[in-house]
Structures are given as structure tokens and as C-alpha cells.
Design an enzyme around this catalytic site. Structure first.
Site, short mmCIF file in Angstrom:
data_model
loop_
_atom_site.label_atom_id
_atom_site.label_comp_id
_atom_site.label_asym_id
_atom_site.label_seq_id
_atom_site.Cartn_x
_atom_site.Cartn_y
_atom_site.Cartn_z
N ASN A 105 0.86 -1.19 -0.06
CA ASN A 105 0.00 -0.10 0.04
C ASN A 105 0.77 1.16 -0.17
OD1 ASN A 105 0.18 1.17 3.14
ND2 ASN A 105 0.11 -1.12 3.14
N LYS A 130 1.39 1.78 16.28
CA LYS A 130 1.91 3.10 15.84
C LYS A 130 0.72 3.74 15.22
CE LYS A 130 3.54 2.92 11.45
NZ LYS A 130 4.70 2.60 10.30
N GLU A 163 9.29 8.11 13.33
CA GLU A 163 9.34 7.68 11.92
C GLU A 163 9.27 8.51 10.70
OE1 GLU A 163 6.97 4.37 8.97
OE2 GLU A 163 6.86 4.32 11.07
N LYS A 212 -0.11 7.90 13.28
CA LYS A 212 0.09 8.94 12.34
C LYS A 212 0.23 10.16 13.17
CE LYS A 212 0.13 6.30 8.91
NZ LYS A 212 1.59 5.74 8.41
N HIS A 258 8.55 -2.21 6.02
CA HIS A 258 6.87 -1.51 5.91
C HIS A 258 6.25 -2.40 5.04
CE1 HIS A 258 4.58 0.45 2.51
NE2 HIS A 258 4.28 1.14 3.72
N ASP A 279 11.11 -1.82 1.89
CA ASP A 279 10.08 -2.79 1.70
C ASP A 279 10.56 -3.53 0.35
OD1 ASP A 279 7.57 -4.27 1.05
OD2 ASP A 279 6.53 -2.46 1.31
N GLU A 313 5.79 -4.79 9.94
CA GLU A 313 4.78 -3.98 10.09
C GLU A 313 3.49 -5.08 9.82
OE1 GLU A 313 3.45 0.30 8.93
OE2 GLU A 313 4.19 -0.96 7.21
N GLU A 369 11.14 3.38 4.20
CA GLU A 369 10.09 2.52 3.57
C GLU A 369 9.89 3.12 2.16
OE1 GLU A 369 5.75 4.27 4.04
OE2 GLU A 369 6.58 3.67 6.03
#
Length: 388
Positions: free
Chosen positions: A53, A181, A238, A183, A321, A291, A340, A264
Site C-alpha cells: 500500500n 503505531k 518515523e 500517524k 514496511h 520494503d 509491520e 520505506e
């Protein structure tokens, strides 16, 4: 032994969520099936792959450039030296024929998607879990299918307040995660601090919170956040700035003494090496999030791990990621620090095989051939529909 066909379908994974930079209302991914002429249990072996994603589906590049190169190659040129399996490195080299150095953008996602499917097929042909195959061929021979995972969420939703954020985080903790986690950067610093403090008050001993700015900040803002975040016992801070702004990352490491994480959105070994050379990352506390599904696949990831070794970094500092089973297999086979996880988002592509539960922040991977997609019923249904 040969690849008979490579199929691609662009699928929606849209959601009303947003981070500090983008919303996911029109997000897509590419689902790929690599069909071989090898028969196992009366059916052709098919390897599956998809991109993570945050990057859109790559159907045009896959269908117009990379698939034709593989299918036009002499099948014998894509077999390993023992003649008993496909060779992912030879297939990768074929995909990258006539590609100039640099330009590590969307093509790295297209190649990484096909590469995932190739490795899935290779492990199925070998009749082994991918993590075991990787441990035998590139590791110390002993896989560790007990893998740390953390729950990624805490996105901004329309009308989402502290209560809803708390309920979301509590649901992850109740499911066995020890690290969650959320945002930051999509609201004011004061509001984000409020959100952080709300979640921290929920945590029990042994539980931690990580925060993710998704590359939103310039240096001044990143430093302001760093100073404010220093008062909290965070698991990590992050991707504060643009992923290619190594100077920002390096200067921030002089201000923020806690753990940071990034990588990532770096899509090649060369970009990863520049981060290690110039980004001020500290091998005793910081985390690397490369990733493989976005960065040319496992073939390139193996090069990245070799580079990290040359610079004195342990693979245990890598927590990729993406929340997909490919990185779980790499973690189990090559000793990464974990992976993740998206417990409720981007389904059916994220998550674990059916019946796998998180316990004290870890999952135990079942011994399924390949990456293990066949163990996740909702996902394998989508995949087999494409192959058929």
C-alpha cells in the site's frame, strides 16, 4: 520447466483514511500470478505477488515492459544451475534488460511485484516454506518463524476524535500486539501531542507507541516535533522528512536522542546505501524499513542486506514496511527484526494465515509451502480467481 504466463490485475484497496501526506480514497495495487508448467498435487504451480500500500498499481509497466521480457526469454536461461527450479536472479536480470541505472521510481514497484510471485513459485516448486528456503540458501540454515510484529494504524479519519483513536489502539493491544503505531503531522503539534498522550496513558508495562510523520516535515518542523516528542518514551519517530533528504535526517539525529525509523520510500540498494552513508542513522537504536515489494523485490533486498553488513548493520535492525507475508518470510528466514502489520486495513492483502494469532507482540508462521498465501482464505480466493 518454464513460466507459461504472467497475469496482472489492478485492484482497489481504497479507504477513507489519510496520513500527513496522502489519502487512500483512490489507492490501488497490482496483483500478479506467475503460472508455471510444474505440476504439484495435480495442478500447475502458481506464484503470487502484489505491491504494498501507498504506491499505486503498476499494470501498465508490468504488462508493457517486464512481462514481455520474461516470456520472450529462452526458458532454459531462467532455470537455476542445478536445473531443478526457476532462478529468481536470472528472471530479475531479464526483467531489467535495457533499463538504465537510476530511475528508481515506479519501475521498482512493478519489478518487486513480479519478483514476489517468482519467489512464491520457486519455494512451492521446492516444496518448502519460503522462510526455510531463504535460511538454507542465504542465511545460517536455521529459520526462526517466531517473528515480532507491530500494529500500524492511528490514521486521520473524518470526525475521528480521541475516543475513537483510543478504541482503535486498544483493539490492537487486545489482539496481542505490544507495539502500536499512529500517524502524526496531519494536525497541529499541540493536537498531535494530545493524541500521543492519550494513547500513552492506555499502555501497560511492556507496551509501546511509535509515531509516523510520513515525510511531511521540513527541517524546522521536524526539529520542533523532535523536541516535543523527546518527553515521551516512544518506540520510534518515523520518516519525519522527505525520504531522500539525508541531510535533514542527519541533522535531526543530532537533536533527537530516541530511536528513529525510515526507509520505506527508498527503492533500491543504492538509495539505501546513501541513507546509511549520509543520513546519520545510528545502528544501535534506529530502524530501517526497506520494503522489498516496493524496491525491486527480494533479489534487490538481498543486495541491500549485504550492503548493510559491509557498513556494520545487523539485519535485526530491519523492520520492513508493508504488512505483507513476503516480508514476514524474509524476517523468519534471514533474521530481520520483525515486520509491520495492518490488522484492519488493506484487506485481504495484509495480515496472516488463518488461525495465526499475535501473542505478546509475536506471531508463529505455519510451515506452508511458498510465502504462505494459501493459508489465508480470503486472499487466496482472490489470487486463484486471477490465475484461472
Amino acid at each position: 520447466m518454464k513460466i507459461v504466463s504472467i497475469l496482472e490485475s489492478t485492484r482497489p484497496i481504497k479507504s477513507d483514511i489519510r496520513n500527513a501526506y496522502i489519502d487512500f480514497s483512490k489507492m490501488t495495487l497490482s496483483l500478479v500470478a506467475v503460472v508455471t508448467d510444474v505440476i504439484r498435487e495435480g495442478r500447475p504451480v502458481v506464484g503470487y505477488g502484489f505491491n504494498s500500500n501507498g504506491r499505486y498499481g503498476q499494470g501498465g509497466l508490468i504488462r508493457e515492459r517486464f512481462v514481455p521480457r520474461v516470456l520472450e526469454a529462452d526458458p532454459a536461461s531462467l532455470i537455476n544451475d542445478h536445473g531443478n527450479n526457476l532462478d529468481p536472479h536470472k528472471i530479475w536480470a531479464r526483467m531489467m534488460t535495457n533499463e538504465k541505472p537510476g530511475g528508481h521510481g515506479e519501475r521498482s514497484v512493478a519489478v518487486g511485484t513480479i519478483d514476489m510471485a517468482v519467489w512464491d513459485a520457486v519455494a512451492k516448486i521446492a516444496e518448502k516454506p519460503l522462510y526455510q528456503l531463504l535460511a538454507e540458501q542465504y542465511g545460517n540454515g536455521i529459520a526462526q518463524p517466531h517473528v515480532f510484529v507491530y500494529a500500524a494504524g492511528g490514521y486521520y479519519y473524518p470526525g475521528k476524535g480521541l475516543d475513537q483513536l483510543g478504541k482503535e489502539m486498544q483493539s490492537y493491544l487486545d489482539r496481542g500486539y505490544s507495539v502500536v503505531k499512529m500517524k502524526i503531522g496531519g494536525a497541529s503539534l499541540a493536537e498531535d501531542c494530545q493524541r500521543i498522550e492519550y494513547v500513552l496513558k492506555m499502555l501497560q508495562p511492556g507496551q509501546q507507541l511509535a509515531v509516523d510523520a510520513n515525510g511531511r516535515f521540513d527541517l524546522a518542523t521536524a526539529v520542533s516535533y523532535a523536541k516535543a516528542l523527546s518527553q515521551y518514551p516512544l518506540f520510534w519517530y518515523e520518516e519525519p522528512g522527505d525520504p531522500l533528504d539525508y541531510e535533514l535526517q542527519a541533522k535531526l539525529s543530532e537533536v533527537y536522542q530516541g530511536s528513529m525509523a525510515t526507509g520505506e520510500n527508498l527503492f533500491s540498494m543504492q538509495d539505501a546505501r546513501n541513507l546509511i552513508r549520509h543520513g546519520g542513522m545510528r545502528k544501535d537504536r534506529d530502524w530501517l524499513q526497506f520494503d522489498c515489494a516496493l524496491s525491486y523485490g527480494l533479489v534487490e533486498y538481498l543486495r541491500t542486506l549485504e550492503m548493510l553488513k559491509e557498513y556494520g548493520w545487523s539485519p535485526s535492525r530491519c523492520i520492513p514496511h508493508g504488512g505483507h507475508q513476503m516480508s514476514l518470510a524474509i524476517a523468519a528466514g534471514l533474521g530481520l527484526g520483525g515486520n509491520e502489520s495492518y490488522p484492519d486495513l488493506f484487506q485481504p492483502y495484509g495480515g496472516f494465515p488463518d488461525g495465526v494469532k499475535v501473542k505478546n507482540g509475536y506471531v508463529d508462521l505455519p510451515p506452508l509451502p511458498g510465502i504462505g498465501f494459501e493459508g489465508k482464505s480470503d486472499l487466496i480466493t482472490e489470487m486463484r480467481a486471477l490465475a484461472q
